[in-house]
Every structure is written in structure tokens, then in C-alpha cells.
Design a protein around this motif. Structure first.
Motif, PDB file in Angstrom:
ATOM      1  N   VAL A 543       3.850  -2.453  33.058  1.00  0.00           N
ATOM      2  CA  VAL A 543       3.934  -3.878  32.730  1.00  0.00           C
ATOM      3  C   VAL A 543       5.321  -4.367  33.116  1.00  0.00           C
ATOM      4  O   VAL A 543       6.321  -3.666  32.935  1.00  0.00           O
ATOM      5  N   ASP A 544       5.372  -5.563  33.670  1.00  0.00           N
ATOM      6  CA  ASP A 544       6.626  -6.071  34.215  1.00  0.00           C
ATOM      7  C   ASP A 544       6.694  -7.580  33.991  1.00  0.00           C
ATOM      8  O   ASP A 544       5.711  -8.200  33.564  1.00  0.00           O
ATOM      9  N   GLU A 545       7.858  -8.143  34.281  1.00  0.00           N
ATOM     10  CA  GLU A 545       8.034  -9.594  34.216  1.00  0.00           C
ATOM     11  C   GLU A 545       8.107 -10.157  35.622  1.00  0.00           C
ATOM     12  O   GLU A 545       8.727  -9.562  36.505  1.00  0.00           O
ATOM     13  N   ASN A 546       7.499 -11.302  35.820  1.00  0.00           N
ATOM     14  CA  ASN A 546       7.614 -12.015  37.089  1.00  0.00           C
ATOM     15  C   ASN A 546       8.439 -13.282  36.853  1.00  0.00           C
ATOM     16  O   ASN A 546       8.097 -14.095  35.992  1.00  0.00           O
ATOM     17  N   HIS A 547       9.538 -13.397  37.568  1.00  0.00           N
ATOM     18  CA  HIS A 547      10.399 -14.582  37.473  1.00  0.00           C
ATOM     19  C   HIS A 547      10.141 -15.451  38.699  1.00  0.00           C
ATOM     20  O   HIS A 547      10.355 -15.005  39.834  1.00  0.00           O
ATOM     21  N   TRP A 548       9.681 -16.681  38.489  1.00  0.00           N
ATOM     22  CA  TRP A 548       9.365 -17.548  39.625  1.00  0.00           C
ATOM     23  C   TRP A 548       9.643 -18.992  39.261  1.00  0.00           C
ATOM     24  O   TRP A 548       9.077 -19.528  38.311  1.00  0.00           O
TER      25      TRP A 548
END
Length: 563
Positions: A543-548
Motif C-alpha cells: 500500500v502506498d500514497e499517490n501525490h498528484w
């Protein structure tokens, strides 16, 4: 890829921990897998305390090392701080020299030239010490096998203190003090310190004698955390405490040299992964392409503007390093095919003009194509020098030890080592290494393995789940990023290949039709057919974070897919 699901921990212990911490069972299961079975264990894990650092005087010879350094300071002796040219070595030298300079101005640093002197303590370095009236050398991240060199120094009335973390040989050098927790007769409770970690224990012991506390040493922990990450030592026990607090220093009050690098990265908060893949390669590039002293100068510089100038120089070295290792990797892969060695159990390649500074990186690159123990040789003076890299689960150091009749000198760890040999012994060594690996390796180890912590329903992944998982950091050996497996997944219909040459895959998955997660799978572009037309599939992921565009959302980082 081999998918290996880790054994399920004791359900009673998991349930008890989940209740006491008021957390979900999947997270409690992850904790028990890491040896955390009760509230106190969890408190130590999630809130690593500097109070949990061991007494430095538990390390063999620590008292002798402190007495000798105090004597040197009191008698105005010149002290030479000597270290290896990699990240662990240069951070160790920066740490020790900057600390000692708060006690005496009579401190200088020495990093051996990778090409002229090679790894570890050198006769040339000892001659330099004699010529410049140094009576004490403190060697960091090297020296535990330098029996002859230390004897040579003793003849010149130069004392040695050795701070090392590599495996000792049958005989240890006759130094004033040998600090190395891996010595059989050293009772220090934690054996997995890196070289900079051993150096830190020495300054901790010195600080205690001067009435200082661990809080006075916090500014040095950015160096220790960087060395822990770069040297791939377990992030458990004392290393976890040092890395946790060191990362805080990196992000909140880092030294000028780190700030000069970090300013180019445009990231608010650095993780241990960022340190390993952004800061460490730049520090390493100095020793690989030019000289390790450039890294020490950057890491000890106080003035920020000067540090920026040093960082720009090192950035240029890093660019050269990237181009060089890319070229050599192509040549090495071609050599394996030309020699019809694709089916061997080892990769051993040699070309006399390959750049010695990048052969370790090239060995790691080759493992990405041929997953097997690998050595890359080049010419170094009148000898051949090699960097060895291994695959998960196989001890390359032991394999080299079994081939030692062909080797001049070697040292290292289970997964990474260095060696030299005479050119006329190359072919005999190459065959002996292949034979030894063929005899001793479990053939399953030649297929890359994904170790899966637990199966998971996508419905378990929410913001609270992610907040707790983030607190498992810093991640590394002994505490890897949790890996999950989910079955019965479907793409919503928009899965596609992305990136250069369509190497990567991007899709949105659902399991029950309710929850949807965006997924990115690096180097999985060739598996697009598995998810097309809403076929059911299973996936392994973290599980990860997406920064956009200023927004943050959860995403799944795919590691592999299967029908």
C-alpha cells in the motif's frame, strides 16, 4: 517470481495483541510476525526511544579505546580518522572527525584512494600518518582484518583503534582496541551495527566521560541513519532506534551538506528509501568516480553556500557514474551471451578497462537479468579486483571463503563482498566459484521470491489502516514494507500500459464491486493480458500514497500478478 506466503502467527497471540492495542487483526498479525507480541513490545516498536540504546561500554575494548583517545587529547597528539570510501565509511569519518574536533583541533581525515590503495587500511595511509606526525589512527568501517598493516604501524610507533562491523578473520589485529560486535568474544547485545553505528557507540562512550547525554549527540544521527540505510543492515533493535531518530534529524535539522542535496529533491519529508536512493548514491559517487574525501568535505562543511558548491560537484560525479554503469552493464550482458553462459548458476565477468568504482552497481544490475550470485572483475594495478553480489538467502561470503585458495584478499557480508586475485588465477577461480555455488545453493533461490506477509481483503484498506502501516517505518531488512496478496480482483476496464516502451501497468481494481483502488505496477507491462476483459486475477502489492496536483490518495503498488 516465487510467491511465498509467510506462516500465519499464533491466532491467540494475534487476537490478544489486537485487543490490547485496539487495532484490526491484519495489523496485529503483521506485528506478531515481527516479534511484537504485547503492549510493551508495540510501544518500543512504534515509539523507538533513545533510552533503549545499549551501554557502549558493553562492547569489547571500549574502555581501552576511550582511555587512549583521552590520552591523545590530553597530550596534544595528532589523530588521524581513517575510513573506507563508501557511504558507511565516509559518514563514519565525518561523524568521528567532527565530534573529536569539538575536543581538540589536532584531527585530520584520510580516505584511501579506491584505485591507488584499494579497500581498507593501506600501507600508504600509514606512511602518510608517519610523515605527518600522527601517533593515533582511528579506523572506521574497515581494519578488522588488517593484521599486517597494524603491525607495520606499530613498528612506526603509531597506535590503532579499529571500529568495524565486518566478520573478523582467525586473528584480529594487535591494535590498542578492536571495536567490532561480530567478534566471537564480544558480548555486546546487538550484533548488526554498521561501521558508522560502531563509530557512534565510541563517541557515545566518550561523551559519557565528559558528562554529555545522548541528546548532545542528536546532530550526528543523520549520518548514522544514512549509513544504516546505505549499508543494508537490519533495521531492527538498536539500528531501528538510530534510524528512526536519525531520519527526524535529516528532516528537521540536517547538516548543511545534506540540506544542499535535499534542496534539489523537492520533497518535504524523506523516508529511509529516499535516503538510500537519493542521498546515498550521491555520497557514494564521490568515492566511485573521484575520491571519497569530497564526500567527507561535504558532510563536515558548516557553511551552507560552500556545501551547495560541494553538492554540485558531487552531482556531476553522480551523473558520470550513471552513464558509466549503464555502459558497462550492456557490455557485461553481451559478454555472458558471447561466452554462452546464460544457463550457469553464477555470473562472473571481467574486462580490464571497466571502471572500478561502479562494478558493484553493475553486479546488482546483472542480477536483475540473471538472478544468481554475481561477480564483476576489472584490472586494478597488477591484480584483478571484483565486487560480488548475491541473491536472497545465499551467503556469497561463505562461497568465496571456499574458493580462497585462488584469492589474494577478500572481505564483506552475506550479500556483498569484494576481493582481489592474480590475473592468472581468474579462470580457475571462476570455475571454482561456479562449482561451489552449484554444490551449495538451493536451486529455488535462483528464482526471485516475493515474501507475502498476509492475504488481505481490499475492504480492510482504509485511512486508519494506512496511518498505522506508515508507523511501521523506517523499513528495511528485518522490517520490510508489508506485502499483501488479494485474490478475485477485477480491473474496471481502463487498465493500460504506461511509461517508456509501455514497461509499466496502470489500472483500477475492485474486489467486491464496491471499493476501487488505483494500482501502478512497475515493469509489469507484459502482464496486461492477465487483467484485460475484466478477467479475474490475483495480485501481490504494498500500500502506498499517490501525490498528484496537491492531492494525496491511497494506491496499490503492484509487485506481481497471476491468473
Amino acid at each position: 517470481m516465487r510467491w511465498t506466503l509467510k506462516p500465519k502467527p499464533n491466532p491467540k497471540i494475534v487476537k490478544s495483541l489486537a485487543d490490547s492495542l485496539q487495532i484490526d487483526v491484519p495489523i496485529a498479525s503483521l506485528l506478531v510476525q515481527r516479534g511484537i507480541e504485547n503492549f510493551e513490545d508495540a510501544k518500543s516498536f512504534f515509539r523507538p526511544s533513545l533510552d533503549h540504546l545499549h551501554d557502549p561500554y558493553l562492547m569489547k575494548d571500549m574502555d581501552k579505546a576511550v582511555v587512549r583517545i583521552q590520552h591523545a587529547i590530553a597530550n596534544n597528539e595528532n589523530i588521524l580518522v581513517y575510513g573506507d570510501y563508501d557511504v558507511d565509511g565516509t559518514t563514519s569519518v565525518a561523524l568521528m572527525s567532527s565530534y573529536l574536533k569539538t575536543k581538540t583541533p589536532l584531527v585530520a581525515t584520510y580516505i584511501p584512494d579506491r584505485y591507488g590503495e584499494g579497500y581498507g587500511v593501506s600501507y600508504q595511509g600509514i606512511d602518510f600518518a608517519e610523515d605527518n606526525d600522527f601517533s593515533l589512527i582511528i579506523a572506521l568501517d574497515c581494519g578488522v582484518k588488517a593484521v599486517d598493516k597494524v603491525a607495520y604501524a606499530k613498528q612506526k610507533s603509531i597506535d590503532f583503534i579499529i571500529c568495524d562491523h565486518h566478520r573478523p578473520g582467525a586473528t584480529v589485529p594487535d591494535a590498542v582496541a578492536v571495536l567490532d560486535p561480530k567478534q566471537a568474544d564480544c558480548n555486546y547485545p546487538y550484533k548488526e551495527l554498521c561501521g558508522c553505528g560502531v563509530g557512534f557507540k565510541l563517541i557515545q562512550a566518550l561523551a559519557e566521560k565528559d558528562g554529555q547525554t545522548i541528546n548532545d549527540l542528536l546532530p550526528y544521527l543523520d549520518l548514522v541513519a544514512t549509513a544504516i540505510g546505505a549499508d543494508i543492515v537490519p533495521i531492527t533493535g538498536e539500528n531501528r532506534v538510530l534510524a528512526y531518530h536519525g531520519l527526524k534529524v535529516v528532516n528537521q535539522k540536517s547538516r548543511a551538506g545534506f540540506r544542499a542535496i535535499i534542496n534539489q529533491l523537492k520533497k518535504d519529508t524523506l523516508t529511509i528509501t529516499d535516503v538510500v536512493f537519493t542521498i546515498a548514491p550521491r555520497i557514494n559517487a564521490a568515492g566511485r568516480m573521484k575520491h571519497g574525501q569530497y564526500a567527507v568535505d561535504l558532510l563536515t562543511e558548516i557553511d551552507f553556500d560552500t556545501a551547495v558548491t560541494y553538492a554540485e560537484e558531487i552531482e556531476a560525479f553522480n551523473s558520470d557514474r550513471r552513464e558509466t554503469d549503464k555502459t558497462i552493464t550492456v557490455e557485461a550482458l553481451a559478454q555472458i551471451i558471447e561466452n554462452k553462459e546464460e544457463q550457469r548458476l553464477t555470473s562472473v565477468v571481467y574486462q580490464e578497462d571497466w571502471h572500478k568504482g561502479v562494478i558493484g552497481i553493475v553486479a546488482s544490475r546483472l542480477i536483475e537479468t540473471y538472478y544468481r550470485p554475481t561477480l564483476v572483475f576489472t584490472k586494478s594495478g597488477d591484480k584483478l579486483a571484483a565486487s560480488a553480489r548475491s541473491v536472497s538467502g545465499f551467503d556469497v561470503y561463505n562461497a568465496l571463503e571456499a574458493c580462497s585458495e585462488h584469492i589474494e584478499q577478500f572481505g564483506g557480508h552475506m550479500y556483498a563482498a569484494g576481493l582481489t586475485l592474480k590475473e592468472e588465477n581468474y579462470e580457475a577461480f571462476k570455475q571454482a566459484f561456479e562449482d561451489e555455488v552449484s554444490k551449495t545453493i538451493d536451486k529455488n533461490l535462483l528464482t526471485p521470491e516475493i515474501k507475502i506477509d498476509t492475504t488481505l481483503e481490499l475492504s480492510a484498506i482504509d485511512d486508519r489502516f494506512w496511518r498505522i502501516i506508515k508507523q511501521f517505518a523506517p523499513f528495511g531488512p528485518g522490517n520490510m514494507t508489508p506485502i499483501f496478496m488479494s485474490e478475485d480482483l477485477k480491473d474496471t476496464g481502463y487498465g493500460k500500459c504506461v511509461g517508456e516502451d509501455d514497461k509499466h501497468i496502470r489500472c483500477t481494481v475492485t474486489q467486491s464491486g464496491r471499493e476501487k483502488f488505483v494500482c501502478i505496477g512497475f515493469n509489469l507491462g507484459d502482464k496486461l493480458n492477465l487483467i484485460k476483459d475484466r478477467k479475474r486475477f490475483k495480485a501481490v502489492y504494498s500500500v502506498d500514497e499517490n501525490h498528484w496536483q496537491g492531492n494525496v490518495s491511497l494506491q496499490l503498488k503492484l509487485r506481481d500478478l497471476k491468473e
